[in-house]
Scaffold this motif. Sequence first.
Motif, PDB file in Angstrom:
ATOM      1  N   MET A 227      29.723  -3.844  16.723  1.00  0.00           N
ATOM      2  CA  MET A 227      29.213  -4.750  16.152  1.00  0.00           C
ATOM      3  C   MET A 227      27.766  -4.475  17.082  1.00  0.00           C
ATOM      4  N   VAL A 228      27.975  -4.362  18.878  1.00  0.00           N
ATOM      5  CA  VAL A 228      27.006  -3.337  19.889  1.00  0.00           C
ATOM      6  C   VAL A 228      26.455  -2.226  18.725  1.00  0.00           C
ATOM      7  N   GLY A 229      27.149  -1.394  19.533  1.00  0.00           N
ATOM      8  CA  GLY A 229      27.132  -0.145  18.980  1.00  0.00           C
ATOM      9  C   GLY A 229      27.520   0.283  17.548  1.00  0.00           C
ATOM     10  N   PHE A 230      27.061  -0.798  16.550  1.00  0.00           N
ATOM     11  CA  PHE A 230      27.099  -0.286  15.078  1.00  0.00           C
ATOM     12  C   PHE A 230      25.906   1.037  14.711  1.00  0.00           C
ATOM     13  N   GLU A 231      25.009   1.336  14.952  1.00  0.00           N
ATOM     14  CA  GLU A 231      24.210   2.348  14.741  1.00  0.00           C
ATOM     15  C   GLU A 231      24.981   3.623  14.691  1.00  0.00           C
ATOM     16  N   ARG A 232      25.400   3.523  15.290  1.00  0.00           N
ATOM     17  CA  ARG A 232      26.255   5.315  16.085  1.00  0.00           C
ATOM     18  C   ARG A 232      27.846   4.992  15.180  1.00  0.00           C
ATOM     19  N   VAL A 233      28.524   4.523  14.578  1.00  0.00           N
ATOM     20  CA  VAL A 233      29.543   4.055  13.472  1.00  0.00           C
ATOM     21  C   VAL A 233      29.577   5.107  12.301  1.00  0.00           C
ATOM     22  N   PRO A 234      28.559   5.485  11.542  1.00  0.00           N
ATOM     23  CA  PRO A 234      28.882   6.204  10.897  1.00  0.00           C
ATOM     24  C   PRO A 234      28.866   7.689  11.083  1.00  0.00           C
ATOM     25  N   ALA A 235      27.817   7.973  12.460  1.00  0.00           N
ATOM     26  CA  ALA A 235      28.208   9.533  13.408  1.00  0.00           C
ATOM     27  C   ALA A 235      29.848   9.503  13.070  1.00  0.00           C
ATOM     28  N   MET A 236      30.739   8.302  13.966  1.00  0.00           N
ATOM     29  CA  MET A 236      31.832   8.329  14.857  1.00  0.00           C
ATOM     30  C   MET A 236      32.571   8.993  13.582  1.00  0.00           C
ATOM     31  N   LEU A 237      32.167   8.102  12.096  1.00  0.00           N
ATOM     32  CA  LEU A 237      32.855   8.515  10.667  1.00  0.00           C
ATOM     33  C   LEU A 237      32.961   9.864  10.304  1.00  0.00           C
ATOM     34  N   VAL A 308      45.168  -1.628  12.141  1.00  0.00           N
ATOM     35  CA  VAL A 308      44.669  -2.279  13.654  1.00  0.00           C
ATOM     36  C   VAL A 308      44.687  -1.683  14.834  1.00  0.00           C
ATOM     37  N   LEU A 309      45.401  -2.078  14.893  1.00  0.00           N
ATOM     38  CA  LEU A 309      45.328  -2.364  17.472  1.00  0.00           C
ATOM     39  C   LEU A 309      44.512  -0.587  17.316  1.00  0.00           C
ATOM     40  N   CYS A 310      45.133   0.809  16.705  1.00  0.00           N
ATOM     41  CA  CYS A 310      44.968   1.834  16.605  1.00  0.00           C
ATOM     42  C   CYS A 310      43.543   2.162  17.344  1.00  0.00           C
ATOM     43  N   SER A 311      43.471   1.719  15.691  1.00  0.00           N
ATOM     44  CA  SER A 311      42.223   2.186  15.401  1.00  0.00           C
ATOM     45  C   SER A 311      41.151   1.595  16.610  1.00  0.00           C
ATOM     46  N   CYS A 312      41.402   0.219  16.467  1.00  0.00           N
ATOM     47  CA  CYS A 312      40.223  -0.195  17.373  1.00  0.00           C
ATOM     48  C   CYS A 312      40.901   0.133  19.267  1.00  0.00           C
ATOM     49  N   THR A 313      41.358   1.404  19.456  1.00  0.00           N
ATOM     50  CA  THR A 313      41.513   2.035  20.829  1.00  0.00           C
ATOM     51  C   THR A 313      40.211   2.534  20.362  1.00  0.00           C
ATOM     52  N   ALA A 314      41.036   3.765  19.309  1.00  0.00           N
ATOM     53  CA  ALA A 314      40.118   4.759  19.020  1.00  0.00           C
ATOM     54  C   ALA A 314      38.389   4.030  19.309  1.00  0.00           C
ATOM     55  N   LEU A 319      33.014   5.314  20.666  1.00  0.00           N
ATOM     56  CA  LEU A 319      31.445   4.508  20.612  1.00  0.00           C
ATOM     57  C   LEU A 319      31.396   4.770  22.190  1.00  0.00           C
ATOM     58  N   ALA A 320      32.323   5.356  23.093  1.00  0.00           N
ATOM     59  CA  ALA A 320      31.422   5.116  24.383  1.00  0.00           C
ATOM     60  C   ALA A 320      30.642   6.229  24.981  1.00  0.00           C
ATOM     61  N   ASP A 321      29.795   6.680  25.215  1.00  0.00           N
ATOM     62  CA  ASP A 321      29.163   7.784  25.620  1.00  0.00           C
ATOM     63  C   ASP A 321      29.634   8.260  26.903  1.00  0.00           C
TER      64      ASP A 321
END
Length: 474
Positions: A227-237, A308-314, A319-321
Motif C-alpha cells: 500500500m505504501v509503495g502502490f505506485e511502483r506495483v505496475p512497474a514491478m509486475l 501467498v507467502l512467497c509472493s509477500c517476500t517477493a 519494491l525496496a530500492d
Amino acid sequence: MLESLIASVNALLWGEGQILIYLLLFAGVWFSISLRGIQLTHFTHMFALLRTSAQADKNQISSFQALCTGLSARVGTGNLAGVAVAISLGGSGAVFWMWVIAILGMATGFAESVLGQVYKVRDSQGEFRGGPAYYIQMGLGQKWLAIAFALCLFLGYGFSFSAMQTNTITDALHHAFGVDRFYTGLVITLVTGSIIAGGFKAIARFAERVVPLMGLVFVFSAVVVTMVGFERVPAMLSDILHSAFGLQEAGAGALGAAIKNGIQRGLYSNEAGAGSVPHAAGAATPTPNHPATQGYIQMLGVFFDTIVLCSCTAVIILLADIPISGDMEGIRLTQDAMTAHMADAGVYFVAAAITLFAFTSVVANFAYAESNLHLFALDNRMGRGLYMLSYLAMMLWGASAKLEQVWSLADMALGLMTLVNIIAIVQLTPTIKRVTSDYHRQRKQGKAPEFCVAKVKIQGQTESGIWQEKSIDN
C-alpha cells in the motif's frame, strides 16, 4: 570428495542435466490433466473443507493440524531466504516461475497426499503414519524403492534441512543483533528438543497454535508495504513478466536463470512432489473420512505457501530500492529490503519472522523423518531416542556451517527424494484417479464421502483395520 560428489549430483538433478525441472513440470502437467484441472475447477472446495478440518478422533490429529504441520515444514527459509536466493540468481522473473510451479504443484500435492492417506499404517503406539515409503511398499510392492526413499528422507529432512534452517536463524540473529551463532544454535536446539520429545501429536498441536498467527502477521506486513509503495506495483509486475520470458537485455541467459531458480526455490518452498507433506497428510483423520479430503487440504497448503507467502517476500524485496548483486544472497537480502521499508526496525522484524518460520520447519521436519522409523521397526523408545539425539546434533552443527555447503546438501537430498517420489506417484495414478472419482461421486449423490476400500479398486493393498473393508450399502 564429499563436496565434489554433492556438486556432481546437484548438477545432474538441478544444473546442466535439469532432470528434476523437467520431471516436476511433467508431474504437474500430468496430474493437472489426469485430475481434470482439480486445482482450478475445485478451487473453492479447498476452502469449504476448512470449516470441518478441526474435527478428529481424540487419539489422532485433525486435518487442520495436519495442514498446519505441513505448513510448518513448508513455511520456512524457502519463503524468506529461498525467495531471496531465487531473485538474486534468477532476477525478478524467477517469481513468475515460482507461481507456475505452485499452480502445477497443487495437483501434484493433491495426488501424493491422497496416497499418503490411502496407504497409511498404525505405528507401535497406535498413531497413524503415512508417506511415500508406505505407498511405495504397499501400493507398488517395491520395498527396495521404499527404503531408498526413506534413506533420502533421513538425509534431507532428518539431517541436512534441520542444519540449514538453524543456519538461517543464527545468521539472521547475528546480522540483526550480533548474537554469537553457536549460542543461538544451542538455545534453538534445546527448545526444539523440548517440543519434539512429545511426538507427532505434540508437534501438531504446536503447529496449530503458531503457524496461522505468524502467517497472518507476515501477510499483513507485506500488504502495508504494498500500500505504501502502490505506485511502483505496475512497474514491478511488468518487470517480473519481462524478466520471466527473457525480454530484457540479458535475453536467453536470463530466461534460463529465471526458470531454473524459480522452479528450484519454488519446489523447495512448497515441497509439492518432494514426498514430504504426505507424512503429515497420512497422520490425520480427515473429516469427511476420505483420502481425497486430505488431498484438498494439503493442496491448499501449496497455495498458501507459494502463491501467498512467497509472493509477500517477493513484493517486499522488489519494491525496496536496494541493489541486487546477482550473487547468491539469502536472508540478508530480505532483511536489507525490509530495512529499506521500515528503517532499522526492518532487520529486527525479518530476524523475528525467520526465527519463527524456520523454527516451525525444524520441528515439523523431525516429525516427517520420524514417521519412517516404523518402516525399519525402530518406532520404539530406543529408536526414537537415538534419532532425536542425531537430529539435534545436526542442528547444532548447522548453526555455524557455511551457507553454500548447507544449501547444496539440502538441494541434493530434496532432489533425490523428489526423483523417487514422482516415479512412484506417476505409477500410482490409477489409484489416485479412482479414489478421487469415488469422492466426487458420493458428493454428487449428496452424501458425506466415506472411503470403503472394498468399493474402490486400488493398486496393492492397504493395512487391515485402517479403512472400512466391507460395503454397508448396495
